[in-house]
Write an enzyme that holds these catalytic residues in place. Sequence first.
Site, short mmCIF file in Angstrom:
data_model
loop_
_atom_site.label_atom_id
_atom_site.label_comp_id
_atom_site.label_asym_id
_atom_site.label_seq_id
_atom_site.Cartn_x
_atom_site.Cartn_y
_atom_site.Cartn_z
N ARG A 1 -37.98 21.27 6.10
CA ARG A 1 -37.02 21.89 7.02
C ARG A 1 -36.65 23.30 6.57
NH1 ARG A 1 -31.30 21.47 5.67
NH2 ARG A 1 -30.96 20.28 3.75
N GLU B 1 -20.81 19.55 -7.48
CA GLU B 1 -19.49 18.92 -7.59
C GLU B 1 -19.13 18.67 -9.05
OE1 GLU B 1 -19.00 15.44 -5.21
OE2 GLU B 1 -19.38 16.48 -3.31
N GLY C 1 -25.91 25.69 -1.62
CA GLY C 1 -26.30 24.85 -0.50
C GLY C 1 -25.14 24.26 0.27
N ASP D 1 -28.84 18.68 -4.69
CA ASP D 1 -28.09 19.65 -5.50
C ASP D 1 -26.58 19.57 -5.29
OD1 ASP D 1 -30.34 20.94 -6.78
OD2 ASP D 1 -30.83 21.77 -4.82
N PRO E 1 -25.50 7.66 -2.63
CA PRO E 1 -26.29 6.83 -1.72
C PRO E 1 -26.48 7.43 -0.34
CG PRO E 1 -24.06 5.97 -1.89
CD PRO E 1 -24.16 7.11 -2.88
N PHE E 2 -25.80 8.56 -0.07
CA PHE E 2 -25.85 9.17 1.26
C PHE E 2 -26.74 10.40 1.32
CE2 PHE E 2 -21.54 7.54 0.36
CZ PHE E 2 -21.55 6.45 1.21
#
Length: 496
Positions: free
Chosen positions: A298, A202, A464, A197, A139-140
Amino acid sequence: MAATAGDDDPFRDPALASTAPPPPQPAGDDGGPIDVPDTLAVGREASLTLGSESLVIVGNKTTRSISFHNILWAEHSADGNVTIQYAQAAAKKAVRPAIVSYRLDKPDSRLAEAWIAKLLDRAYGASQRQKRIKVLINPFGGQGGAVKMYHKLIAPILAAARCELHVEETTHQGHGVDIARDLDIEAYDVVACCSGDGIPHEVWNGLGQRPDAARALVKIAVAQLPCGSGNAASLNFNGTDNPSLAALAVVKGLRTPLDLASVSQGDRRTLSFLSQSVGIVAETDLATEHLRWMGSARFQWGFLVRLIGKTVYPADIAIKVEYDNKAAVREAYRTEAAQPPKTIDDRPLPAADAGLPVLKYGSIKDPLPSGWELVPHDQLGNFYAGNIAYMSPDANFFPAALPSDGCLDLLRVRGDIARITSIKTLMAIENHTFFDLPHVDYQKISAYRIIPKNQKDGYISIDGERVPFEGFQVEVHKGLGTVLSKSGHLCEAKGV
């Protein structure tokens, strides 16, 4: 709903249980198989016909077709209705579930069921139906909209395809590692990450920390349902960064072996599925975190600023080369791309106690492997090793990347190029001519060591994620991991 598994589990992946009997086919009055026609008459002056690539629906005044790829499910009810659920185009690059339903004029349950079985065979081919999916929602991530995206755009597609879902939100950094490390790998076929990603990274590392790591990495396919600012996994294997189209791609995806790379840095060993970078690309990603509001733009902004500034990142580099020039790389890619789609994952299932492979070349703390030589690169603009093609929607950095060729594709860009050349370089990435630029070296390698120098601090990116600014060593493990893809062996990217 939590998934369960047993010896008679009807959802077991046929690629992992090749001796399982095929699903029963409806039988005729004599006990033999029904001769199923391609056309099923429904309603008044209406018919459903199985064409070469689509279901053709002929009505009294209209005719339309639905691609087999978009067929999600079909069933025949006791009252004589045939209902078909499919993914309907909702916008230029989105789909949503839709239903067509017809009542048979002459109900014949055996014929209807046999025709539906034939439709689903055409719709799914070698892809596993009703996948058991562990859904992880971050959710973040990205711009923080993953929960809404999942419930509005993704869940309806997965539910219409009768996938068995168990949903969990991640609550902190590294939570995906914990979940994957403790996952019941007999209960699921797929871990689908509603995220950028970071969560796939993880999950692969959590699976890699298990005592049965090798087995878990083969059994569990890791998929991305794009909800972040970096959606490379979905772009490469689903062919899209649209959440609903990605959900459809996962429903129909074929199990595909994926190379994973071990990154040794200090006392740490990390699995990488995407890329490792020192230089422009690492800074473009990690030094633009404050610009997440720009979305994927970005990355382009950060890349252009550093190219124009002609920033250099000195390092000593040693590599184990497999294809040392662009012509050899292009030939290797075209040979694999010419092969037909791979519909079966034929890797043997590792033993239950098989962990990660032993490091063939040792770690960064060991002496330089025999035959390797550290070569100074004092004008290095970028060192970028990638496992798959796309890094963002407009950045096909590695057009010759193959998911399971045992190699990383390596880019080295000189940092002493003219500013106008820098701008042309950025444009070349977007128009797919980057591979042929003379100041870009492109090789396929199986291992390397890189040691930054003449800098006190800087950025190193692994998939990343920022890691300490110190030397590291990488080696590739062919086909160690598993994803779902459209073709079974290629990225969904323009090649070379």
